[in-house]
Design a protein around this motif. Sequence first.
Motif, PDB file in Angstrom:
ATOM      1  N   LEU A  66       0.831  -1.208   0.000  1.00 26.57           N
ATOM      2  CA  LEU A  66       0.000   0.000   0.000  1.00 26.57           C
ATOM      3  C   LEU A  66       0.862   1.253   0.000  1.00 26.57           C
ATOM      4  CD1 LEU A  66      -3.095   0.425   0.195  1.00 26.57           C
ATOM      5  CD2 LEU A  66      -2.766   0.900   2.614  1.00 26.57           C
ATOM      6  N   ASP A  69       2.817   1.580  -3.375  1.00 22.04           N
ATOM      7  CA  ASP A  69       1.956   2.035  -4.462  1.00 22.04           C
ATOM      8  C   ASP A  69       1.517   3.481  -4.245  1.00 22.04           C
ATOM      9  OD1 ASP A  69       2.204  -0.381  -5.575  1.00 22.04           O
ATOM     10  OD2 ASP A  69       0.248  -1.166  -4.936  1.00 22.04           O
ATOM     11  N   GLY A  70       1.244   3.808  -2.988  1.00 20.20           N
ATOM     12  CA  GLY A  70       0.711   5.147  -2.707  1.00 20.20           C
ATOM     13  C   GLY A  70       1.754   6.236  -2.801  1.00 20.20           C
ATOM     14  N   THR A  71       2.987   5.894  -2.695  1.00 25.21           N
ATOM     15  CA  THR A  71       4.026   6.933  -2.723  1.00 25.21           C
ATOM     16  C   THR A  71       4.859   6.866  -3.994  1.00 25.21           C
ATOM     17  OG1 THR A  71       5.467   5.465  -1.500  1.00 25.21           O
ATOM     18  CG2 THR A  71       4.241   7.094  -0.219  1.00 25.21           C
TER      19      THR A  71
ATOM     20  N   ALA B 193      -4.003   4.434  -6.040  1.00 27.07           N
ATOM     21  CA  ALA B 193      -3.019   3.897  -5.102  1.00 27.07           C
ATOM     22  C   ALA B 193      -2.767   4.883  -3.968  1.00 27.07           C
ATOM     23  CB  ALA B 193      -1.730   3.586  -5.842  1.00 27.07           C
ATOM     24  N   ARG B 194      -2.661   6.123  -4.336  1.00 24.76           N
ATOM     25  CA  ARG B 194      -2.395   7.135  -3.308  1.00 24.76           C
ATOM     26  C   ARG B 194      -3.558   7.233  -2.332  1.00 24.76           C
ATOM     27  NH1 ARG B 194       0.249  12.240  -6.482  1.00 24.76           N
ATOM     28  NH2 ARG B 194       2.353  11.380  -6.640  1.00 24.76           N
ATOM     29  N   ARG B 196      -5.773   5.101  -1.647  1.00 21.92           N
ATOM     30  CA  ARG B 196      -5.863   3.890  -0.834  1.00 21.92           C
ATOM     31  C   ARG B 196      -4.948   4.018   0.395  1.00 21.92           C
ATOM     32  NH1 ARG B 196      -4.678  -0.010  -4.909  1.00 21.92           N
ATOM     33  NH2 ARG B 196      -6.493   0.710  -6.059  1.00 21.92           N
ATOM     34  N   LEU B 197      -3.806   4.575   0.206  1.00 18.97           N
ATOM     35  CA  LEU B 197      -2.905   4.759   1.350  1.00 18.97           C
ATOM     36  C   LEU B 197      -3.353   5.922   2.236  1.00 18.97           C
ATOM     37  CD1 LEU B 197      -0.237   4.314   2.894  1.00 18.97           C
ATOM     38  CD2 LEU B 197       0.808   5.931   1.317  1.00 18.97           C
ATOM     39  N   ARG B 198      -3.717   7.037   1.590  1.00 15.73           N
ATOM     40  CA  ARG B 198      -3.889   8.267   2.370  1.00 15.73           C
ATOM     41  C   ARG B 198      -5.179   8.271   3.175  1.00 15.73           C
ATOM     42  NH1 ARG B 198      -1.691  12.792  -1.936  1.00 15.73           N
ATOM     43  NH2 ARG B 198       0.430  11.972  -2.043  1.00 15.73           N
ATOM     44  N   PRO B 200      -6.693   5.793   4.858  1.00 17.64           N
ATOM     45  CA  PRO B 200      -6.507   5.230   6.207  1.00 17.64           C
ATOM     46  C   PRO B 200      -5.655   6.122   7.110  1.00 17.64           C
ATOM     47  CG  PRO B 200      -6.022   3.584   4.543  1.00 17.64           C
ATOM     48  CD  PRO B 200      -6.226   4.866   3.830  1.00 17.64           C
TER      49      PRO B 200
END
Lengths: 72, 755
Positions: A66, A69-71, B193-194, B196-198, B200
């Motif tokens: 996560l 992928d997010g960064t 993707a971002r 999904r991380l941010r 939470p």
Amino acid sequence: MATAIALLLLCSPIITLCYVGWCLASPWGTCRRCRPGGKKRTCRACEGTGKRPRVGWQLYVYLRRLHRDGTR
Amino acid sequence: MTHNPHEPADHFDDPDRRRTDHPDGPAHDRTDDNADGPGAEVVPIESARAGRHPYQTPAPDEAHPDEADGPLVLHGHVVRVDQPGGDADWLARLEVQARERRPIVPLWLRSRSEAASVLKWVSRHYLHVTGYHLTRTPKYGLKLAARAPRGAVWLAGGMVRWTFDWEGEPARLIAVQRNDYDAYLKLSRQRDARVRLRVPVALVTLATLLLAGILIAASAPSIGQWTALGVALAVLGVCGKVPDRPLLDRAVLRHGLEKLTSDIVLRALGSLGIAEINKALSKASKTTQADAIRFNAPIMRDGPGWRADVDLPLGVTVSDVVEKRDRLASGLRRPLGCVWPEPMHGQHPGRMVLWVGDTDMNTARQPAWPLRRGGQADIFKPIPFGTDQRGRLVALTLMFNSMLIGAMPRVGKTFSLKPLVLAMGLDPIVQAMVFELKGTGDLSFAEKFAHEYASGLDDETMRRALLALRALKAELVSHRSGVIASLPKDLCPENKVTRALAERVSLGLHPIGLIIDECQNLFSHPAFGAEAGELAEFIIRVGPAMGVFLILATQRPDKRSLPTGIAANVGIRFSLRVMGQTENDMILGTSMYQNGIRATTFTAEDKGIGYLVGVKTDPQIVKTFFFDAPTADQIAERARDLRIAAGRLSGHAAGQAPEHEAAHGFDLLKDIASVVPTGEAKVWSETVCARLAELRPEVYTGWEPEQLAAALAPHGIDTIQISRRIDGKQLNRRGIDRSHIAAVITDRNHNRPTG
């Protein structure tokens, strides 16, 4: 009740740390689904290996992905 | 190309080819080595033979590889004027380099007082800043609270933008408009993707904050609650900042005190109108030339100002700059009293130390006189006199020195005497004689401790000053020289008075300081002037070694009011503002004006500021310590107490008549009158001495005729030849005439109405 909560709060980091250490030391656990009869060739959960990653390790891998992928 | 061997001179303009004829110089071996080299030159044989010395080993020729196309010098050997090889041996080079050692400890840390003053200044500055802001905390708090809503909106908005990746929205829209599916897919995947991380992360943060907020709000009111509220408000307030309105006010306003940079210095030097400097400045942009203006050290803080070490262009001296100090100040855009160019001691005359102060010297705060609050002075050690431009203490040793102070009226001449007189007072062994020949009583505080004090413009005061000079000369001739010469070498190794010797009352070698303010009134007095001048010159020449020193202050140092013998022999000179070159050089010494030491550059506001010469190798600019009358009185009172405690209060301060009239309670003239009966007109000095010794054995025992003559000299009584027939022989000896003694006593009684 209050003392129990306090005890839990005190213990939870220790327990968590121990679990993290355990997961690091041996990421693979035995497959629960095919345990009663030992290894099952057709078990889908462990693809017949009888070994599955522990839940903690799976969580760690999920979070890592996560984050990656997010960064990106 | 001419091969004329006798005309080598037409190539001298080329410095690399400069050479000289040298019949058998050291170049011989050098050229031999290259004889067979590939660069050997073909020479017309006749001319070569003609130029060759008949008895010399036939050196093939003088050709040197690198001068193959140069002119030939066939007579003798060629020796270059500019020899190749190293410049100097490394020891000499090192010595030159070592001359410019940067200090290990910064200059302001060298002296304890300077370091203390710098540290004090810095700490005071920060204390001020802290206090300034502390008093404004409520204002800042209100400001923050007012900005908090704005901050909250900004924070929430920012959080949402971040969580849902709104920054990327324009890029995605552009991809849609361009029908760029690949790019849009890529971008939207990245966004997913971002998010999904941010999401939470944002949720966890929000939950934590909410939980904390609820917990704190629900708990009982306490300091912690208020603190949390304050912190939250402060954070939100800081988030809600307005770009052009800073939260904090300015505690210290910058006040045109720009840092001194090399550009500013060069600009100022260029504005002086000195041709060489301008030439160097115009060239400087092209190359780094030898005659360019250079900085030998980084421009740095030195005390309360900036210091630049500048090498002026070739041929420009520091005094050229000093005489245009006002223009330099204009070029630097600083007040005149801030700009102090100085030559650097031990360097070439073009090395300038430019010190630019933060404040004008005449307004700069001066530290207190070190002896003001307490303590005792030591006349054998430097006495704090003033401070220089940079606020450093300037001290001078009065012992073994004489001093001349000169200035035009009303610029602080008498005030500059005050620290010296007070320091003399604070050393109990010093006998101070103060004559203030202006009559205003500016030095009247000295009455409390001075052995002799007189103030006035009248003849009586002048006479007393003259008598003091006479007494001092007599003291030097008859007492001190004998005592010092008779002392054993181990006590008095240098034949000079030491503190140990001066403290012994029995020897009578205590330091004596004679101060004459407005001495021109004495030296130009029609009756006493000539004698006073001679006496003062004698004392200045002889006195310092025996512990007698003279301090003269004058406002008109011309030949008549200050005999040249005095002006030439004074060791320490201090010149406050004067009006012209002549006065400047009369006080400070010949050609000081030419050397750039110009007391004429001081302005009317520069009271108490002057050039001090003779203390350090270089002349210094000194601002003397200032004492108002009550302070001076207070210190003088302390000096008196010190003297009483040491049992050294004498003369005027102790309420006694001046010594040369009644020394220690006895009176020489009266004693002589009493031992010489009226019937005896003339008596030999031996007889008088013997009788005096009978009269007062404790005083006169051991007096010789010479001593008697010296003791009588200040009273204007000379011994005469008296011839007597003793046992049939005619004996011719020195003696005194009773009528002279009687006349002086009568005259004295007549002149002294109070008895």
